[in-house]
Design a protein around this motif. Structure first.
Motif, PDB file in Angstrom:
ATOM      1  N   TYR A 144       0.847  -1.198   0.000  1.00 44.40           N
ATOM      2  CA  TYR A 144       0.000   0.000   0.000  1.00 44.40           C
ATOM      3  C   TYR A 144       0.878   1.241   0.000  1.00 44.40           C
ATOM      4  CZ  TYR A 144      -3.532  -3.311   1.627  1.00 44.40           C
ATOM      5  OH  TYR A 144      -4.382  -4.392   1.743  1.00 44.40           O
ATOM      6  N   THR A 145       0.539   2.230  -0.831  1.00 46.33           N
ATOM      7  CA  THR A 145       1.174   3.544  -0.746  1.00 46.33           C
ATOM      8  C   THR A 145       0.070   4.594  -0.615  1.00 46.33           C
ATOM      9  OG1 THR A 145       3.051   2.834  -2.128  1.00 46.33           O
ATOM     10  CG2 THR A 145       2.723   5.197  -1.864  1.00 46.33           C
ATOM     11  N   PHE A 146       0.204   5.447   0.381  1.00 38.24           N
ATOM     12  CA  PHE A 146      -0.716   6.584   0.555  1.00 38.24           C
ATOM     13  C   PHE A 146       0.116   7.857   0.452  1.00 38.24           C
ATOM     14  CE2 PHE A 146      -2.698   3.112   2.812  1.00 38.24           C
ATOM     15  CZ  PHE A 146      -4.065   3.290   2.641  1.00 38.24           C
ATOM     16  N   TRP A 147      -0.447   8.892  -0.186  1.00 41.45           N
ATOM     17  CA  TRP A 147       0.271  10.176  -0.273  1.00 41.45           C
ATOM     18  C   TRP A 147      -0.457  11.238   0.530  1.00 41.45           C
ATOM     19  CZ3 TRP A 147      -0.602   6.989  -4.468  1.00 41.45           C
ATOM     20  CH2 TRP A 147       0.539   6.420  -5.035  1.00 41.45           C
ATOM     21  N   GLY A 148       0.306  12.123   1.132  1.00 44.90           N
ATOM     22  CA  GLY A 148      -0.270  13.268   1.823  1.00 44.90           C
ATOM     23  C   GLY A 148      -0.121  13.168   3.324  1.00 44.90           C
ATOM     24  N   LYS A 149      -0.595  14.179   3.985  1.00 46.24           N
ATOM     25  CA  LYS A 149      -1.245  15.330   3.414  1.00 46.24           C
ATOM     26  C   LYS A 149      -0.222  16.200   2.710  1.00 46.24           C
ATOM     27  CE  LYS A 149      -4.002  19.361   4.523  1.00 46.24           C
ATOM     28  NZ  LYS A 149      -4.730  20.112   5.540  1.00 46.24           N
ATOM     29  N   GLY A 150      -0.549  16.625   1.484  1.00 48.95           N
ATOM     30  CA  GLY A 150       0.407  17.438   0.776  1.00 48.95           C
ATOM     31  C   GLY A 150      -0.174  18.110  -0.442  1.00 48.95           C
ATOM     32  N   VAL A 151       0.594  19.060  -0.945  1.00 49.48           N
ATOM     33  CA  VAL A 151       0.168  19.843  -2.107  1.00 49.48           C
ATOM     34  C   VAL A 151       0.497  19.081  -3.382  1.00 49.48           C
ATOM     35  CG1 VAL A 151       0.629  21.941  -3.441  1.00 49.48           C
ATOM     36  CG2 VAL A 151       0.543  22.042  -0.940  1.00 49.48           C
ATOM     37  N   SER A 152      -0.510  18.923  -4.244  1.00 48.43           N
ATOM     38  CA  SER A 152      -0.241  18.365  -5.565  1.00 48.43           C
ATOM     39  C   SER A 152      -0.202  19.518  -6.554  1.00 48.43           C
ATOM     40  CB  SER A 152      -1.326  17.361  -5.959  1.00 48.43           C
ATOM     41  OG  SER A 152      -1.269  17.144  -7.355  1.00 48.43           O
ATOM     42  N   GLN A 153       0.997  19.735  -7.120  1.00 45.61           N
ATOM     43  CA  GLN A 153       1.204  20.836  -8.065  1.00 45.61           C
ATOM     44  C   GLN A 153       0.333  20.635  -9.304  1.00 45.61           C
ATOM     45  OE1 GLN A 153       3.700  22.517  -6.224  1.00 45.61           O
ATOM     46  NE2 GLN A 153       2.749  24.230  -7.289  1.00 45.61           N
ATOM     47  N   GLY A 154       0.263  19.406  -9.799  1.00 47.68           N
ATOM     48  CA  GLY A 154      -0.497  19.103 -11.008  1.00 47.68           C
ATOM     49  C   GLY A 154      -1.988  19.391 -10.824  1.00 47.68           C
ATOM     50  N   HIS A 155      -2.542  18.998  -9.666  1.00 46.97           N
ATOM     51  CA  HIS A 155      -3.958  19.237  -9.410  1.00 46.97           C
ATOM     52  C   HIS A 155      -4.231  20.716  -9.173  1.00 46.97           C
ATOM     53  CE1 HIS A 155      -3.805  14.914  -8.977  1.00 46.97           C
ATOM     54  NE2 HIS A 155      -5.117  14.908  -9.136  1.00 46.97           N
ATOM     55  N   SER A 156      -3.289  21.407  -8.518  1.00 50.13           N
ATOM     56  CA  SER A 156      -3.468  22.850  -8.308  1.00 50.13           C
ATOM     57  C   SER A 156      -3.483  23.553  -9.667  1.00 50.13           C
ATOM     58  CB  SER A 156      -2.326  23.416  -7.453  1.00 50.13           C
ATOM     59  OG  SER A 156      -2.251  22.750  -6.214  1.00 50.13           O
ATOM     60  N   ASP A 157      -2.570  23.150 -10.565  1.00 51.33           N
ATOM     61  CA  ASP A 157      -2.525  23.740 -11.912  1.00 51.33           C
ATOM     62  C   ASP A 157      -3.825  23.492 -12.666  1.00 51.33           C
ATOM     63  OD1 ASP A 157       0.036  24.571 -11.458  1.00 51.33           O
ATOM     64  OD2 ASP A 157       0.994  22.958 -12.597  1.00 51.33           O
ATOM     65  N   ALA A 158      -4.356  22.262 -12.528  1.00 55.50           N
ATOM     66  CA  ALA A 158      -5.597  21.913 -13.245  1.00 55.50           C
ATOM     67  C   ALA A 158      -6.747  22.819 -12.813  1.00 55.50           C
ATOM     68  CB  ALA A 158      -5.943  20.447 -12.997  1.00 55.50           C
ATOM     69  N   ILE A 159      -6.813  23.148 -11.527  1.00 54.49           N
ATOM     70  CA  ILE A 159      -7.884  24.040 -11.048  1.00 54.49           C
ATOM     71  C   ILE A 159      -7.666  25.451 -11.595  1.00 54.49           C
ATOM     72  CG2 ILE A 159      -8.986  25.061  -9.002  1.00 54.49           C
ATOM     73  CD1 ILE A 159      -8.065  22.597  -7.414  1.00 54.49           C
ATOM     74  N   ARG A 160      -6.409  25.888 -11.618  1.00 51.33           N
ATOM     75  CA  ARG A 160      -6.103  27.249 -12.092  1.00 51.33           C
ATOM     76  C   ARG A 160      -6.504  27.450 -13.543  1.00 51.33           C
ATOM     77  NH1 ARG A 160      -0.821  26.454 -10.130  1.00 51.33           N
ATOM     78  NH2 ARG A 160      -0.869  26.675  -7.878  1.00 51.33           N
ATOM     79  N   ARG A 161      -6.580  26.363 -14.297  1.00 54.32           N
ATOM     80  CA  ARG A 161      -6.941  26.485 -15.713  1.00 54.32           C
ATOM     81  C   ARG A 161      -8.449  26.658 -15.939  1.00 54.32           C
ATOM     82  NH1 ARG A 161      -2.396  22.986 -16.602  1.00 54.32           N
ATOM     83  NH2 ARG A 161      -3.683  21.134 -16.344  1.00 54.32           N
ATOM     84  N   THR A 172      -3.794  16.653  -1.227  1.00 58.65           N
ATOM     85  CA  THR A 172      -4.163  15.245  -1.281  1.00 58.65           C
ATOM     86  C   THR A 172      -4.074  14.736   0.152  1.00 58.65           C
ATOM     87  OG1 THR A 172      -3.099  15.125  -3.437  1.00 58.65           O
ATOM     88  CG2 THR A 172      -3.548  13.023  -2.330  1.00 58.65           C
ATOM     89  N   ILE A 173      -5.122  14.047   0.618  1.00 59.41           N
ATOM     90  CA  ILE A 173      -5.164  13.619   2.021  1.00 59.41           C
ATOM     91  C   ILE A 173      -5.486  12.130   2.106  1.00 59.41           C
ATOM     92  CG2 ILE A 173      -6.270  14.040   4.272  1.00 59.41           C
ATOM     93  CD1 ILE A 173      -7.124  16.805   3.120  1.00 59.41           C
ATOM     94  N   PRO A 174      -4.670  11.334   2.811  1.00 62.44           N
ATOM     95  CA  PRO A 174      -5.001   9.915   2.950  1.00 62.44           C
ATOM     96  C   PRO A 174      -6.230   9.735   3.847  1.00 62.44           C
ATOM     97  CG  PRO A 174      -2.843  10.400   3.940  1.00 62.44           C
ATOM     98  CD  PRO A 174      -3.435  11.700   3.523  1.00 62.44           C
ATOM     99  N   VAL A 175      -7.041   8.731   3.557  1.00 57.21           N
ATOM    100  CA  VAL A 175      -8.217   8.447   4.390  1.00 57.21           C
ATOM    101  C   VAL A 175      -7.759   7.651   5.615  1.00 57.21           C
ATOM    102  CG1 VAL A 175     -10.451   7.244   4.478  1.00 57.21           C
ATOM    103  CG2 VAL A 175      -9.779   8.502   2.409  1.00 57.21           C
ATOM    104  N   GLU A 176      -7.930   8.231   6.772  1.00 61.14           N
ATOM    105  CA  GLU A 176      -7.421   7.657   8.023  1.00 61.14           C
ATOM    106  C   GLU A 176      -7.951   6.233   8.252  1.00 61.14           C
ATOM    107  OE1 GLU A 176      -4.810   7.588  10.873  1.00 61.14           O
ATOM    108  OE2 GLU A 176      -4.980   9.360   9.584  1.00 61.14           O
ATOM    109  N   ALA A 177      -9.241   6.013   7.966  1.00 65.98           N
ATOM    110  CA  ALA A 177      -9.844   4.688   8.206  1.00 65.98           C
ATOM    111  C   ALA A 177      -9.175   3.622   7.336  1.00 65.98           C
ATOM    112  CB  ALA A 177     -11.338   4.740   7.915  1.00 65.98           C
ATOM    113  N   ALA A 178      -8.795   4.001   6.118  1.00 64.01           N
ATOM    114  CA  ALA A 178      -8.138   3.045   5.216  1.00 64.01           C
ATOM    115  C   ALA A 178      -6.749   2.699   5.748  1.00 64.01           C
ATOM    116  CB  ALA A 178      -8.033   3.642   3.815  1.00 64.01           C
ATOM    117  N   LEU A 179      -6.032   3.719   6.210  1.00 63.49           N
ATOM    118  CA  LEU A 179      -4.693   3.506   6.791  1.00 63.49           C
ATOM    119  C   LEU A 179      -4.780   2.559   7.996  1.00 63.49           C
ATOM    120  CD1 LEU A 179      -2.810   6.932   6.974  1.00 63.49           C
ATOM    121  CD2 LEU A 179      -1.807   4.740   6.368  1.00 63.49           C
ATOM    122  N   GLU A 180      -5.768   2.803   8.838  1.00 68.57           N
ATOM    123  CA  GLU A 180      -5.944   1.970  10.035  1.00 68.57           C
ATOM    124  C   GLU A 180      -6.235   0.517   9.671  1.00 68.57           C
ATOM    125  OE1 GLU A 180      -5.210   2.371  13.327  1.00 68.57           O
ATOM    126  OE2 GLU A 180      -4.291   4.065  12.294  1.00 68.57           O
TER     127      GLU A 180
END
Ligand code: NDP
Length: 327
Positions: A144-161, A172-180
């Motif tokens: 399993y790999t979870f990312w975050g909490k952190g800024v995704s540059q690609g997703h931020s750019d997509a919104i700016r467009r 991007t935020i991992p779902v705590e229940a899934a991690l557990e």
């Protein structure tokens, strides 16, 4: 004699490298190279900035060139181009294209007799190493790999467009229940939506239709449609004040069973919590720059990834020191 490092490309990662080299006594930063007019690029320290046109003429002054360009369009060209002339390190992070990038860079590095270390950073990089170690050890298990909490540059750019959006930051935020569930060895099979949520902070242009912007974000294919997404509209001042940083991090886990009937559970977990993604990535780049230099000094050449580097090459400690303090 210290390892003479140069940086090509001066953005977030370039600035991070400038700081990271200062923390390593065995290295010195000899120059920053940019495709822009050097007069327009102001470095954090007084290291000199040159135009990229001058790079090849300074070949005998540089032991390792650290490529700090973007993965989308810069590195696919630059790494292969310069691997002929320099030991290089890059942080190429388009996972699906790594095999293609490796092949191109390998040919160039072999031609020049240099070591080219690609896809160094935290993912790919430290996360990749931890996935490999965990897989080699727990043969019967799940990754399993979870990312975050952190800024995704690609997703931020997509919104700016999106029309009507002035600025935006996406976390991007991992779902705590899934991690557990993973940590409890429940071996969950998780959908995209069950693993991560996305939180967006958006500054709208004056008079823009916020409901329409929110709808466009939430339904955007590939980027947001498969996730539970929250959108907050904030002011430009709030964005500057509360969301100026570039934090990131995440978790690599492997759970596995051992024993004759798989009666014992094990959890391997590696996690990172980074205040500054580019500054941390640069710290990883410096360690692998050291390795690239040493491996080339030993006569090695060609393209390498973190999988090909024995840990001792990364450290400034002597083998004796490593054995007495870290083993
Ligand atoms: P930036 O967008 O900040 O910089 C990319 C390039 O753009 C720079 O090298 C620079 O080249 C140019 N540039 C930067 N600022 C300006 C400006 N103001 N005006 C014009 N051009 C500019 O990207 P980052 O440094 O944040 O990231 C680089 C790459 O690192 C990413 O694409 C990502 O793939 C990778 N990365 C990998 C990680 C990993 O774990 N493997 C982690 C984090 C990032 P020049 O000076 O030549 O103009």
């Amino acid at each position: 004699m210290s390892i003479r490092v140069a940086i090509l490309g001066y953005g977030n990662l370039g600035r991070g490298m400038e700081c990271a080299v200062k923390q390593n006594d065995d290295m010195e930063l000899v120059a920053v190279f940019t495709r822009r007019d050097p007069a327009t690029v102001k470095t954090l320290t007084d290291v000199k900035v040159y135009n990229v046109d001058q790079l090849l003429s300074m070949q005998d002054q540089i032991d390792v060139l650290v490529l700090c360009g973007g993965s989308a369009t810069d590195l696919p060209k630059q790494t292969a181009e310069y691997a002929k002339y320099f030991n290089v390190v890059d942080s190429f992070d388009t996972h699906a294209k790594i095999p293609e990038h490796f092949a191109q860079v390998d040919t160039a590095a072999k031609e020049g007799g240099k070591v080219a270390m690609i896809s160094v950073g935290w993912d790919p990089g430290m996360f990749s190493l931890n996935r490999l170690y965990a897989n080699a050890i727990l043969r019967d298990g799940s990754d399993y790999t979870f990312w975050g909490k952190g800024v995704s540059q690609g997703h931020s750019d997509a919104i700016r467009r999106i029309p009507g959006v002035k600025d935006a930051k996406q976390y991007t935020i991992p779902v705590e229940a899934a991690l557990e569930a993973v940590r409890n060895c429940e071996n969950p099979v998780l959908t995209t939506r069950q693993k991560h949520t996305r939180e967006c902070f958006v500054v709208a242009e004056e008079g823009a239709d916020k409901a329409q912007i929110e709808e466009q974000i939430k339904t955007m294919p590939n980027y947001f449609a498969d996730y539970d997404t929250t959108v907050h509209f904030i002011t430009e001042e709030e964005l500057q004040r509360d969301h100026a940083g570039i934090p990131h991090g995440g978790f690599v886990l492997r759970t596995g069973k051992t024993g004759l009937n798989g009666e014992h559970d094990h959890v391997i977990e590696y996690s990172l919590k980074l205040d500054s993604n580019p500054e941390f990535t640069s710290c990883v780049l410096t360690a692998y720059a050291r390795a690239a230099y040493r491996m080339n000094q030993e006569g090695q050449n060609g393209c390498k990834t973190v999988f090909d580097v024995a840990p001792a090459y990364l450290s400034t400690l002597t083998p004796e020191e490593m054995r007495s303090t870290l083993l």
